[in-house]
Design a protein around this motif. Sequence first.
Motif, PDB file in Angstrom:
ATOM      1  N   ILE A 382      30.707  19.030  29.869  1.00  0.00           N
ATOM      2  CA  ILE A 382      29.856  17.881  29.947  1.00  0.00           C
ATOM      3  C   ILE A 382      30.623  16.917  30.880  1.00  0.00           C
ATOM      4  N   LEU A 383      32.063  16.641  30.290  1.00  0.00           N
ATOM      5  CA  LEU A 383      32.860  15.593  30.912  1.00  0.00           C
ATOM      6  C   LEU A 383      33.324  15.953  32.080  1.00  0.00           C
ATOM      7  N   ASP A 384      33.496  17.420  32.272  1.00  0.00           N
ATOM      8  CA  ASP A 384      34.198  17.905  33.638  1.00  0.00           C
ATOM      9  C   ASP A 384      32.784  17.745  34.593  1.00  0.00           C
ATOM     10  N   GLY A 385      31.693  17.968  34.048  1.00  0.00           N
ATOM     11  CA  GLY A 385      30.671  17.811  35.210  1.00  0.00           C
ATOM     12  C   GLY A 385      30.341  16.354  35.603  1.00  0.00           C
ATOM     13  N   LEU A 386      31.062  15.583  34.691  1.00  0.00           N
ATOM     14  CA  LEU A 386      30.856  14.085  35.098  1.00  0.00           C
ATOM     15  C   LEU A 386      31.985  13.512  35.775  1.00  0.00           C
TER      16      LEU A 386
END
Length: 393
Positions: A382-386
């Motif tokens: 999720i953080l990587d997607g952000l």
Amino acid sequence: MTGAIVSKPLKVFLIAGEASGDRLGAAVMAGLRGLAGDVEFRGVGGALMTGEGLESLFPMKELSLMGLFEVLPKYFHLKRRIREVAEAAVSWHPDVVLTIDSPDFCLRVADIIKARSDIRVCHYVAPTVWAWRPERAEKMAARVDQVLALFPFEPPYFEAHGLRCDFVGHPVVSEAVATPSDVRAFREDHGIGEAPVVLVLPGSREGEIARLAPVFGAALDQFARAHPEARFALPVAFGAMASIRAQVAQWEIDPILIPAENTRERRAAFKAADIALAASGTVSLELAASDTPMVIAYRMNLLTQYIVSRKLQIDTVTLVNLVSETREVPEFLGSRCTAEKIAPALTRLMETPAAQAEALDLTMQRLGRAGEAPGLRAARAILDGLGMTEASL
């Protein structure tokens, strides 16, 4: 990386509608806090997500409805809840909305959010487009920005439509497995000794139990006549004890009934069993986690069976077979779900239980055993997607 601090709190809006989603949500919330430090959570969830800091907009149980006749009386109420949840998310404008399973509710919320904002939407638990209705992958690509998948073979189905999909591992790899002392205690408590144990898992819903229990009972009766020394254990799902007792009363064998509340004994039974007869579903992965070889059997009502058979894209429905890319687990579906076919398969499995060992081990490896916990992997994705890599946290 843990304990990192961002310049401002990360805002995450989560939606879960069932107990399984509540478990997934709580795990990813813990992972996000560990990776990003300061995180604010809002949305809808159950007791486990509340324990991680979520103040649910309303009780999650309002969304835990299954089946047409359960949903119809609540239709207009659910429509209001969809609008209410979407409006709450849009007005708060979080960094990301994480919808968890429950696609009938969650993806309708996502539609409204996408129509009214540029908020990133991530959906946890990919729909089974690899099994049937593959067109759902393309539809999902228009509704969400990222999918978190439980199975390693799922990402290509979504990436083909330009939708990011991350395999984050299956939660079964993080669940506790019984110890040797637990197994010894189980056998001693029930006077089993060294006798072989057959685990019986005829489903969790009343319809499943009504269709499968008579067939399972007849197959086990046949098996027991050839193996009189065998003992049988049947973990009962929540709310199913009355149905199970009524069915078991018609069997020749007398299985040990394990209440759903007794999770330790349930785990011990999974590990103590020499073989299992189980309904199709995620329970096959629980059996794999306990290294218990299995026979899978399932039948639906005739109309559902006809529709599914016309749309099914795969030649096996057993998750162990799919993940391991083998066909080691025998399955008896539809018209083949008969006592006359199942009983001999149980005898063959009892004679050669090691035949499935490699497939069971490979399944657990591929689902993420010995790696990072799925909740942490999901948080990282999720953080990587952000665009929030560890270097930026």
